[in-house]
Design a protein around this motif. Sequence first.
Motif, PDB file in Angstrom:
ATOM      1  N   ILE A  26       0.851  -1.383  -0.044  1.00 35.66           N
ATOM      2  CA  ILE A  26      -0.047   0.058   0.018  1.00 35.66           C
ATOM      3  C   ILE A  26       0.934   1.141  -0.016  1.00 35.66           C
ATOM      4  N   TYR A  27       1.942   1.279   0.862  1.00 33.55           N
ATOM      5  CA  TYR A  27       2.813   2.297   0.989  1.00 33.55           C
ATOM      6  C   TYR A  27       3.612   2.669  -0.475  1.00 33.55           C
ATOM      7  N   ALA A  28       4.128   1.492  -1.019  1.00 34.00           N
ATOM      8  CA  ALA A  28       4.629   1.779  -2.326  1.00 34.00           C
ATOM      9  C   ALA A  28       3.796   2.109  -3.491  1.00 34.00           C
ATOM     10  N   SER A  29       2.648   1.659  -3.525  1.00 31.01           N
ATOM     11  CA  SER A  29       1.607   1.973  -4.244  1.00 31.01           C
ATOM     12  C   SER A  29       0.854   3.512  -4.415  1.00 31.01           C
ATOM     13  N   VAL A  30       0.861   3.995  -2.998  1.00 31.27           N
ATOM     14  CA  VAL A  30       0.624   5.646  -2.884  1.00 31.27           C
ATOM     15  C   VAL A  30       1.731   6.164  -3.281  1.00 31.27           C
ATOM     16  N   HIS A  31       2.915   5.945  -3.302  1.00 31.71           N
ATOM     17  CA  HIS A  31       3.902   6.552  -3.866  1.00 31.71           C
ATOM     18  C   HIS A  31       4.348   6.547  -5.117  1.00 31.71           C
ATOM     19  N   ALA A 139      -4.930  -2.430  -6.312  1.00 28.73           N
ATOM     20  CA  ALA A 139      -5.379  -1.223  -6.877  1.00 28.73           C
ATOM     21  C   ALA A 139      -6.964  -0.961  -6.132  1.00 28.73           C
ATOM     22  N   ASP A 140      -7.598  -1.958  -5.907  1.00 25.55           N
ATOM     23  CA  ASP A 140      -8.811  -1.637  -5.164  1.00 25.55           C
ATOM     24  C   ASP A 140      -8.691  -0.986  -3.770  1.00 25.55           C
ATOM     25  N   LEU A 141      -7.442  -1.231  -3.272  1.00 20.15           N
ATOM     26  CA  LEU A 141      -7.345  -0.590  -1.920  1.00 20.15           C
ATOM     27  C   LEU A 141      -6.945   0.846  -2.152  1.00 20.15           C
ATOM     28  N   VAL A 142      -6.196   1.379  -3.020  1.00 21.07           N
ATOM     29  CA  VAL A 142      -5.570   2.702  -2.987  1.00 21.07           C
ATOM     30  C   VAL A 142      -5.863   3.392  -4.630  1.00 21.07           C
ATOM     31  N   ALA A 143      -6.751   3.085  -5.296  1.00 19.59           N
ATOM     32  CA  ALA A 143      -6.946   3.542  -6.490  1.00 19.59           C
ATOM     33  C   ALA A 143      -7.778   4.894  -6.442  1.00 19.59           C
ATOM     34  N   GLU A 144      -8.665   4.632  -5.658  1.00 13.40           N
ATOM     35  CA  GLU A 144      -9.493   5.905  -5.402  1.00 13.40           C
ATOM     36  C   GLU A 144      -8.796   7.289  -4.944  1.00 13.40           C
ATOM     37  N   PRO A 145      -8.934   8.250  -5.680  1.00 11.58           N
ATOM     38  CA  PRO A 145      -7.955   9.514  -5.334  1.00 11.58           C
ATOM     39  C   PRO A 145      -8.101   9.851  -3.767  1.00 11.58           C
ATOM     40  N   ALA A 146      -9.311   9.928  -3.263  1.00  6.65           N
ATOM     41  CA  ALA A 146      -9.621  10.377  -2.015  1.00  6.65           C
ATOM     42  C   ALA A 146      -8.960   9.387  -1.002  1.00  6.65           C
ATOM     43  N   ILE A 147      -8.990   8.148  -1.233  1.00  9.38           N
ATOM     44  CA  ILE A 147      -8.586   7.084  -0.261  1.00  9.38           C
ATOM     45  C   ILE A 147      -6.969   7.289  -0.438  1.00  9.38           C
ATOM     46  N   ALA A 148      -6.332   7.286  -1.312  1.00  2.91           N
ATOM     47  CA  ALA A 148      -4.817   7.443  -1.616  1.00  2.91           C
ATOM     48  C   ALA A 148      -4.425   8.660  -0.810  1.00  2.91           C
ATOM     49  N   LYS A 149      -5.063   9.673  -1.020  1.00  2.16           N
ATOM     50  CA  LYS A 149      -4.765  11.055  -0.270  1.00  2.16           C
ATOM     51  C   LYS A 149      -4.674  10.746   1.287  1.00  2.16           C
ATOM     52  N   LYS A 150      -5.908  10.283   1.415  1.00  2.00           N
ATOM     53  CA  LYS A 150      -5.963   9.842   3.154  1.00  2.00           C
ATOM     54  C   LYS A 150      -4.704   9.031   3.466  1.00  2.00           C
TER      55      LYS A 150
END
Length: 158
Positions: A26-31, A139-150
């Motif tokens: 998750i960390y790597a994905s949001v970066h 992607a289902d865990l992090v793809a939504e922009p609002a979730i990624a930002k949070k």
Amino acid sequence: MDKSGILNTTIMKLNSATDFSFRFLIYASVHGDRLVTVAEVAEAYGLSHHHLSKICKTLIKEGILEAKRGRDGGVKLAMAPEEIGLSRIIQIMEPDPALVNCTGGIGGQCKILPACKLKGVLAEARRAFFDVLDKYTLADLVAEPAIAKKLVALLGED
């Protein structure tokens, strides 16, 4: 049992390596494509650097992460988050996915094994568990922009 008479047990519990793997991914994905280090991931989550290093090596070996060595080194996802199935991560990190060990372990082989249906029922439940997980990717865990930002904000990086 608790006060209501319900037995409090965990039916299936993932090991800490699986938990930490999901956190690392998750960390790597949001970066995105930025290289991240084990040290920064350990600090962000308050986890053991040693444990995360072992997990990182496994994920690199399995082709989930790719590494760049050197002073400016680190790791990043080796594929798109849409290609990283949640069930695959569990299957990589869980050494023995069986819910019960009827043929060995502490009690040795179970005496009722030839007539017992429990192993089959639990195998069916395990398949159902993985059938659900097969529907989801990183992607289902992090793809939504609002979730990624949070997520980035919660990891102390806003």
